[in-house]
Design a protein around this motif. Structure first.
Motif, mmCIF file in Angstrom:
data_model
loop_
_atom_site.group_PDB
_atom_site.id
_atom_site.type_symbol
_atom_site.label_atom_id
_atom_site.label_comp_id
_atom_site.label_asym_id
_atom_site.label_seq_id
_atom_site.Cartn_x
_atom_site.Cartn_y
_atom_site.Cartn_z
ATOM 1 N N ASP A 42 1.095 -1.091 0.024
ATOM 2 C CA ASP A 42 -0.011 -0.015 0.059
ATOM 3 C C ASP A 42 0.872 1.177 -0.108
ATOM 4 N N LYS A 43 0.652 2.601 -0.096
ATOM 5 C CA LYS A 43 1.096 3.967 0.507
ATOM 6 C C LYS A 43 1.942 3.796 1.281
ATOM 7 N N THR A 44 2.090 3.010 2.161
ATOM 8 C CA THR A 44 3.034 3.380 3.099
ATOM 9 C C THR A 44 4.074 2.449 2.775
ATOM 10 N N TYR A 45 4.050 1.173 2.090
ATOM 11 C CA TYR A 45 5.119 0.424 1.823
ATOM 12 C C TYR A 45 6.522 1.192 1.649
ATOM 13 N N CYS A 46 6.818 2.041 1.353
ATOM 14 C CA CYS A 46 8.126 2.057 1.267
ATOM 15 C C CYS A 46 8.964 3.055 2.073
ATOM 16 N N GLY A 59 7.854 5.427 10.630
ATOM 17 C CA GLY A 59 5.796 6.093 10.291
ATOM 18 C C GLY A 59 6.718 7.432 9.713
ATOM 19 N N LYS A 60 4.999 8.080 9.755
ATOM 20 C CA LYS A 60 5.290 9.093 8.979
ATOM 21 C C LYS A 60 5.716 10.572 9.676
ATOM 22 N N GLU A 61 5.241 10.162 11.095
ATOM 23 C CA GLU A 61 5.516 11.246 11.678
ATOM 24 C C GLU A 61 6.902 11.864 11.698
ATOM 25 N N GLY A 62 7.955 10.980 11.724
ATOM 26 C CA GLY A 62 9.425 11.651 11.463
ATOM 27 C C GLY A 62 9.461 12.027 10.487
#
Length: 66
Positions: A42-46, A59-62
């Motif tokens: 999904d879009k978080t795979y990378c 995670g995207k928080e960083g």
């Protein structure tokens, strides 16, 4: 047009059947798009491969924390 006629929904249903053997995920998004990708990608795979600087557990928080 798509909201009235369900063009993408019909198209995605047909692709799911035709490519059922390929273990793909199909999703409808936005107003005109659809996505297809291998299951689990999904879009978080990378974010799994970002390494240092991504923050907590990749995670995207960083990414957003400047």
């Amino acid at each position: 047009m798509d909201l009235e006629n369900g063009v993408r929904k019909t198209m995605v249903e047909k692709m799911r059947k035709k490519f059922a053997n390929l273990d793909l995920t199909f999703s409808i998004g936005g107003q005109i798009s659809f996505d297809l990708f291998p299951k689990g990608w999904d879009k978080t795979y990378c974010l799994r491969f970002g390494g240092a600087g991504l923050g907590r557990e990749g995670g995207k928080e960083g990414l957003l924390a400047g």
